[in-house]
Design a protein around this motif. Structure first.
Motif, short mmCIF file in Angstrom:
data_model
loop_
_atom_site.label_atom_id
_atom_site.label_comp_id
_atom_site.label_asym_id
_atom_site.label_seq_id
_atom_site.Cartn_x
_atom_site.Cartn_y
_atom_site.Cartn_z
N LEU A 30 -4.23 14.50 -32.99
CA LEU A 30 -5.36 13.58 -32.99
C LEU A 30 -5.06 12.35 -32.14
CD1 LEU A 30 -8.08 12.53 -33.93
CD2 LEU A 30 -6.97 11.71 -36.04
N GLU A 31 -3.83 11.85 -32.24
CA GLU A 31 -3.45 10.69 -31.42
C GLU A 31 -3.54 11.02 -29.94
OE1 GLU A 31 0.16 7.42 -30.94
OE2 GLU A 31 0.44 9.19 -32.18
N ARG A 32 -3.03 12.19 -29.55
CA ARG A 32 -3.12 12.60 -28.13
C ARG A 32 -4.57 12.78 -27.72
NH1 ARG A 32 1.49 15.73 -29.51
NH2 ARG A 32 0.27 17.64 -29.83
N TYR A 33 -5.34 13.41 -28.58
CA TYR A 33 -6.73 13.69 -28.23
C TYR A 33 -7.54 12.41 -28.12
CZ TYR A 33 -11.38 15.72 -28.31
OH TYR A 33 -12.66 16.07 -28.00
N SER A 34 -7.29 11.45 -29.00
CA SER A 34 -8.05 10.19 -28.96
C SER A 34 -7.74 9.42 -27.69
CB SER A 34 -7.74 9.33 -30.19
OG SER A 34 -6.37 8.97 -30.23
N HIS A 35 -6.49 9.46 -27.23
CA HIS A 35 -6.15 8.80 -25.96
C HIS A 35 -6.84 9.51 -24.80
CE1 HIS A 35 -3.47 5.77 -27.40
NE2 HIS A 35 -2.68 6.64 -28.00
N LYS A 36 -6.95 10.82 -24.88
CA LYS A 36 -7.64 11.57 -23.83
C LYS A 36 -9.11 11.15 -23.79
CE LYS A 36 -6.83 15.98 -23.56
NZ LYS A 36 -6.88 17.44 -23.85
N MET B 206 -14.48 0.70 -23.06
CA MET B 206 -13.81 1.69 -23.92
C MET B 206 -14.71 2.06 -25.08
SD MET B 206 -10.16 1.38 -25.94
CE MET B 206 -9.21 1.30 -24.43
N ALA B 207 -14.80 3.34 -25.38
CA ALA B 207 -15.63 3.80 -26.48
C ALA B 207 -15.00 3.45 -27.82
CB ALA B 207 -15.85 5.30 -26.38
N LYS B 208 -15.85 3.29 -28.81
CA LYS B 208 -15.40 3.09 -30.18
C LYS B 208 -15.26 4.46 -30.82
CE LYS B 208 -14.59 1.02 -34.14
NZ LYS B 208 -13.35 0.26 -34.39
N LEU B 209 -14.08 4.75 -31.34
CA LEU B 209 -13.84 6.03 -32.00
C LEU B 209 -14.05 5.88 -33.49
CD1 LEU B 209 -12.89 8.99 -31.95
CD2 LEU B 209 -10.56 8.14 -32.19
N ILE B 210 -14.96 6.66 -34.04
CA ILE B 210 -15.25 6.65 -35.47
C ILE B 210 -14.84 8.00 -36.06
CG2 ILE B 210 -17.07 6.51 -37.24
CD1 ILE B 210 -16.54 3.89 -35.81
N ILE B 211 -14.14 7.95 -37.17
CA ILE B 211 -13.76 9.16 -37.90
C ILE B 211 -14.48 9.14 -39.24
CG2 ILE B 211 -11.85 10.44 -38.96
CD1 ILE B 211 -10.01 9.17 -36.85
N VAL B 212 -15.29 10.17 -39.47
CA VAL B 212 -16.11 10.20 -40.68
C VAL B 212 -15.59 11.26 -41.64
CG1 VAL B 212 -18.45 10.42 -41.60
CG2 VAL B 212 -18.11 9.49 -39.31
N VAL B 213 -15.42 10.85 -42.90
CA VAL B 213 -14.96 11.76 -43.95
C VAL B 213 -15.90 11.66 -45.14
CG1 VAL B 213 -12.51 11.72 -43.30
CG2 VAL B 213 -13.41 9.95 -44.81
N ASP B 214 -15.90 12.68 -45.97
CA ASP B 214 -16.73 12.61 -47.18
C ASP B 214 -16.20 11.54 -48.13
OD1 ASP B 214 -18.87 14.44 -47.01
OD2 ASP B 214 -17.49 16.11 -47.18
N ARG C 194 -20.34 2.36 -26.41
CA ARG C 194 -20.35 3.82 -26.52
C ARG C 194 -19.56 4.23 -27.76
NH1 ARG C 194 -19.00 6.89 -21.11
NH2 ARG C 194 -19.94 8.55 -22.37
N VAL C 195 -20.05 5.26 -28.42
CA VAL C 195 -19.44 5.68 -29.68
C VAL C 195 -19.10 7.16 -29.62
CG1 VAL C 195 -19.76 5.90 -32.18
CG2 VAL C 195 -20.75 3.95 -30.96
N ARG C 196 -17.89 7.49 -30.04
CA ARG C 196 -17.47 8.88 -30.18
C ARG C 196 -17.08 9.10 -31.64
NH1 ARG C 196 -16.90 11.44 -25.31
NH2 ARG C 196 -16.84 10.10 -23.48
N VAL C 197 -17.59 10.17 -32.20
CA VAL C 197 -17.41 10.44 -33.63
C VAL C 197 -16.65 11.74 -33.82
CG1 VAL C 197 -18.58 10.86 -35.83
CG2 VAL C 197 -19.55 9.23 -34.19
N ILE C 198 -15.60 11.69 -34.63
CA ILE C 198 -14.92 12.90 -35.08
C ILE C 198 -15.33 13.13 -36.52
CG2 ILE C 198 -12.70 13.99 -35.58
CD1 ILE C 198 -11.53 12.49 -33.22
#
Length: 214
Positions: free
Chosen positions: A176-182, A1-9, A39-43
């Protein structure tokens, strides 16, 4: 499973949403290193979308590290190179007709709305939102429509999470919750089947049902 990272200022940009250990400020993301072979996915939700702004720099870094990032540099460049005007002019006639039909009862001359990962709260504009997201894969798109002879796109910009209203924040969180599960479902899996199929063969049979090597 990929690690989901959310980056903000700024971490305060994420304050209205549920806490998640994958939310990082840009400086923290610069120092972060994933586990080996992860594996890493970044939003990328950084505020500055212009060339070499924080958002652009975040995606530049992510792609350099082979992270799958949204928006990609290609998406940013579509805005910075003014390719948006071409997209607006080349809007398919079928979508123009759908747009006119969806807004036929509107008495307004202008309409501004957001698209989150290809979804919008305006049900009549879902196909239109999906089309724009495919062309411009950005977490939040701010779209302004204008009615002249017919409805047309006046502007498309990258939206900012910290500017969302409470209602918009709620819908963004749901999408975002739906998209992250996708995203996670797209990861390859080592499937284990409950049953195996065995075929018995008779080596003396002239026309066996299967080859012994299969």
């Amino acid at each position: 499973m990929a690690k989901l990272i959310i980056v903000v200022d700024k971490l305060q940009d994420w304050a209205p949403f549920y806490q998640y250990d994958g939310v990082m400020s840009l400086p923290d993301y610069l120092k972060w290193r994933p586990k080996q072979a992860q594996r890493v996915r970044v939003i990328n939700l950084c505020r500055q979308a212009h060339y070499l702004g924080t958002g652009y720099y975040c995606s530049l870094l992510a792609e350099a590290n082979n992270h799958h990032v949204m928006p990609s540099l290609r998406a940013f460049n579509k805005f910075n190179r003014h390719e948006i005007s071409e997209l607006i002019e080349e809007l398919p006639g079928q979508l123009r007709n759908q747009l006119a039909k969806a807004l036929t009862e509107s008495t307004e001359e202008q309409l501004t709305f957001n698209i989150y990962f290809g979804e919008t709260e305006l049900k009549a504009l879902r196909k239109f939102a999906s089309y724009l997201f495919e062309a411009l894969p950005v977490p939040v798109l701010r779209v302004e429509l204008q009615k002249k002879v017919q409805w047309q796109i006046k502007s498309i910009k990258i939206g900012a999470v910290h500017k969302l209203t409470e209602t918009e924040q709620s819908f963004f969180a749901e999408v975002l919750e739906r998209y992250s599960h996708k995203i996670w479902r797209l990861e390859p899996k080592n499937l284990k089947f409950k049953y195996d199929l065995a075929v018995l063969t008779n080596p003396t049979e002239k026309f066996p049902p299967a080859h012994p090597s299969l």
